[in-house]
Design a protein around this motif. Sequence first.
Motif, mmCIF file in Angstrom:
data_model
loop_
_atom_site.group_PDB
_atom_site.id
_atom_site.type_symbol
_atom_site.label_atom_id
_atom_site.label_comp_id
_atom_site.label_asym_id
_atom_site.label_seq_id
_atom_site.Cartn_x
_atom_site.Cartn_y
_atom_site.Cartn_z
ATOM 1 N N ASN A 10 0.868 -1.167 0.263
ATOM 2 C CA ASN A 10 0.024 -0.096 0.428
ATOM 3 C C ASN A 10 0.617 1.236 -0.180
ATOM 4 O O ASN A 10 0.167 2.146 0.719
ATOM 5 C CB ASN A 10 -0.898 -0.058 1.398
ATOM 6 C CG ASN A 10 -2.169 -0.648 0.766
ATOM 7 O OD1 ASN A 10 -2.588 0.023 -0.037
ATOM 8 N ND2 ASN A 10 -2.437 -1.678 1.210
ATOM 9 N N GLU A 11 1.624 1.325 -0.465
ATOM 10 C CA GLU A 11 3.076 2.636 -1.040
ATOM 11 C C GLU A 11 2.290 3.112 -1.106
ATOM 12 O O GLU A 11 1.887 4.488 -0.742
ATOM 13 C CB GLU A 11 4.497 2.178 -1.364
ATOM 14 C CG GLU A 11 5.053 1.358 -0.542
ATOM 15 C CD GLU A 11 4.722 -0.248 0.210
ATOM 16 O OE1 GLU A 11 3.453 -0.295 -0.228
ATOM 17 O OE2 GLU A 11 5.279 -0.829 0.726
ATOM 18 N N LEU A 12 1.944 3.200 -2.058
ATOM 19 C CA LEU A 12 0.709 4.295 -3.197
ATOM 20 C C LEU A 12 -0.442 4.897 -2.386
ATOM 21 O O LEU A 12 -0.361 5.755 -2.048
ATOM 22 C CB LEU A 12 0.164 3.648 -4.491
ATOM 23 C CG LEU A 12 1.452 2.980 -6.040
ATOM 24 C CD1 LEU A 12 1.288 2.642 -6.778
ATOM 25 C CD2 LEU A 12 2.271 4.608 -5.769
ATOM 26 N N SER A 13 -1.222 3.887 -2.382
ATOM 27 C CA SER A 13 -2.074 4.246 -0.980
ATOM 28 C C SER A 13 -2.211 5.117 0.183
ATOM 29 O O SER A 13 -2.514 6.269 0.342
ATOM 30 C CB SER A 13 -2.949 2.978 -0.392
ATOM 31 O OG SER A 13 -2.571 1.818 -1.525
ATOM 32 N N ASN A 14 -0.611 5.116 0.686
ATOM 33 C CA ASN A 14 -0.652 5.624 2.031
ATOM 34 C C ASN A 14 -0.037 7.456 0.741
ATOM 35 O O ASN A 14 -0.024 8.666 1.701
ATOM 36 C CB ASN A 14 0.813 5.479 2.252
ATOM 37 C CG ASN A 14 0.425 4.277 3.186
ATOM 38 O OD1 ASN A 14 -0.445 3.822 3.696
ATOM 39 N ND2 ASN A 14 1.320 3.098 3.828
ATOM 40 N N LYS A 15 0.230 7.461 0.168
ATOM 41 C CA LYS A 15 0.575 8.675 -0.375
ATOM 42 C C LYS A 15 -0.610 9.589 -0.982
ATOM 43 O O LYS A 15 -0.540 11.195 -0.740
ATOM 44 C CB LYS A 15 1.513 8.119 -2.123
ATOM 45 C CG LYS A 15 2.796 7.777 -1.989
ATOM 46 C CD LYS A 15 3.423 8.214 -3.379
ATOM 47 C CE LYS A 15 4.603 7.775 -3.081
ATOM 48 N NZ LYS A 15 5.275 7.751 -3.740
ATOM 49 N N ILE A 16 -1.393 8.623 -0.672
ATOM 50 C CA ILE A 16 -2.896 9.791 -1.056
ATOM 51 C C ILE A 16 -3.517 9.829 0.209
ATOM 52 O O ILE A 16 -4.735 10.034 0.180
ATOM 53 C CB ILE A 16 -3.737 9.335 -2.307
ATOM 54 C CG1 ILE A 16 -4.244 8.375 -1.975
ATOM 55 C CG2 ILE A 16 -2.649 10.045 -3.083
ATOM 56 C CD1 ILE A 16 -5.735 7.843 -3.187
ATOM 57 N N ASN A 17 -2.927 9.430 1.489
ATOM 58 C CA ASN A 17 -3.498 9.150 2.358
ATOM 59 C C ASN A 17 -4.874 8.359 2.748
ATOM 60 O O ASN A 17 -5.751 8.764 3.440
ATOM 61 C CB ASN A 17 -4.223 11.106 2.993
ATOM 62 C CG ASN A 17 -2.750 11.631 3.425
ATOM 63 O OD1 ASN A 17 -1.642 11.236 3.432
ATOM 64 N ND2 ASN A 17 -2.517 12.955 2.733
ATOM 65 N N VAL A 18 -4.318 6.963 2.200
ATOM 66 C CA VAL A 18 -5.889 6.854 2.645
ATOM 67 C C VAL A 18 -6.267 5.654 3.913
ATOM 68 O O VAL A 18 -4.721 6.088 3.752
ATOM 69 C CB VAL A 18 -6.152 5.019 1.217
ATOM 70 C CG1 VAL A 18 -6.991 3.879 1.314
ATOM 71 C CG2 VAL A 18 -6.145 5.847 -0.151
ATOM 72 N N GLN A 19 -6.872 6.164 4.401
ATOM 73 C CA GLN A 19 -7.777 5.774 5.448
ATOM 74 C C GLN A 19 -6.663 4.179 6.014
ATOM 75 O O GLN A 19 -7.746 2.988 5.148
ATOM 76 C CB GLN A 19 -8.417 6.101 6.235
ATOM 77 C CG GLN A 19 -8.404 5.589 7.822
ATOM 78 C CD GLN A 19 -10.124 5.213 8.455
ATOM 79 O OE1 GLN A 19 -11.142 5.978 7.270
ATOM 80 N NE2 GLN A 19 -10.075 5.193 9.252
ATOM 81 N N MET A 20 -6.299 3.855 6.545
ATOM 82 C CA MET A 20 -6.104 2.542 6.317
ATOM 83 C C MET A 20 -6.571 1.634 7.344
ATOM 84 O O MET A 20 -6.198 2.267 8.888
ATOM 85 C CB MET A 20 -4.274 2.027 6.402
ATOM 86 C CG MET A 20 -3.957 2.764 5.753
ATOM 87 S SD MET A 20 -3.618 2.157 3.873
ATOM 88 C CE MET A 20 -2.918 0.281 3.862
#
Lengths: 124, 423
Positions: B260-270
């Motif tokens: 989820n490195e890419l998801s983290n870049k747009i502050n996707v809630q994990m």
Amino acid sequence: MEKRELICIGCPLGCMITVDMQDGKVVKVTGNTCPRGEKYAVKEVTCPTRIVTSSVRVSGGDIHVLSVKTREAVPKEKIFDCANALKTVKVAAPVRIGDIILKDAAGTGIPFVATKNVKFRSSL
Amino acid sequence: MKSYEIVIIGGGPAGLAAALAAKESGVGSILILERDRELGGILNQCIHNGFGLHTFKEELTGPEYAYRFIEKVLEQKIEYKLNTMVMDITQSKIVTYMNRTEGMVHIQAKAIILAMGCRERPRGALNIPGFRPAGIFSAGTAQRLVNMEGYMPGREVVILGSGDIGLIMARRMTLEGAHVKVVAEIMPYSGGLKRNIVQCLDDFGIPLRLSHTIVDIRGVERVEGVTIAQVDEHMKPVPGTEEDYDCDTILLSVGLIPENELSNKINVQMNAVTSGPVVNESLETNVEGVFACGNVLHVHDLVDYVSEEAALAGKNAAKYVLGKFSGQENSAHTITLEAVDGVRYTVPKTVNIGRMEDTVKVRFRVGNVFKDSYVSVYYDDERVLHRKKIIMAPGEMEDITLDRKKLLGYPDLKKITVKIEKE
């Protein structure tokens, strides 16, 4: 009465199946959740079979290793013979899924077929 | 800057199914970005059979299953790029990718579907003592080497972890002439599917040692052997239970982590439990127009479930770009799903009654082995489902179905609780 406990491998549910046997014959199958389970259980206690999957080298293709499987399940004790029978097989591209790679896997009468398409290697 | 209605990151089973569903829903411009040399993802290295029983009612190998979807993607002329790595995504849905022919390219997407899959937990995450010799592989790496590249990683093998990939590799390495000495599993139960224990270990007489782990690795240049010991209930090695095994190879099958490195870049809630995004009933993340499916969302055991889930993500991404998501209704009535008492998480995490379809499938995993127990669903304090299960295990995903009509009868409902009960 002999009881045999099996885990069904027909699907990932892995039902716990109990087979009641008398004199080598199946009397009752319980624990299965589908007809496949009963079929598997009867087969597993009388003549267990498996599909063998493996790979062979392929020449002239866009990939070097071709995945294969026995078209049908083979007797369990033939698993190694089937896998070893592939060691001498040479395959040339192109290959389509379903193409016969080895006509008769270790005397089982069942062929190994390709499970992947291989195209000619494009000129470099 | 070129623009697409939907950009799908990842061309594995999730990305392919999402693309097809989006296309069927009427979206014209879809782009799949895949970093490997071919479509199909990890299925290409999973040459064993057993895929697709739910979807196709027959037993396919990984490449065959993948090809069923690839064929349709080709037929539908859905655009895709291979050998292409996505470097960045932004809140405004600009996707930056890189490949050999185009260099670095920015494209604009209306919706993004995250389908990047997962990666294997490496040795570094385990704290195993010893040097760092050659011969230690993650099971999936060994699988790719044997099944796709034609290399044999070793001859005398010990496997740590009983995840499905490790079990499958125990069989595969054996068929290729290697000697798999033992599979050690730190937990008191296997992390893999039962059928894999039967077909991959029992069939070949490979021992599975539960509540055991590797406490030492010998060898400096190349692995020369390992020491395995029993662990107590706190997972501490029990002195005096050590056993030595000579081997040249160790395969690790100790869990998968969504990428989820890419998801983290747009502050996707994990979600801390799944290491995947928190999603609603439409598989949309907290970032509007960004959807997630497949193993990047939560690790699945069956690809059939991945395809089904990804198709839903594709359909909803299509609805989003075609303006078929009703705006006002969206926040009108959102119910939170809570996982307690043995249930580790649920996907989705929230359900919006205004947006949900007639039914929503909620998938979850349990945190322990439960025998003769019940899956219970509570609407606030009222128990509405109580289903007996003979066995539930962390290795096998469970699901329940929420019914829209039924939910409409509870206008004040705030919370749905999923739990495991003894009776």
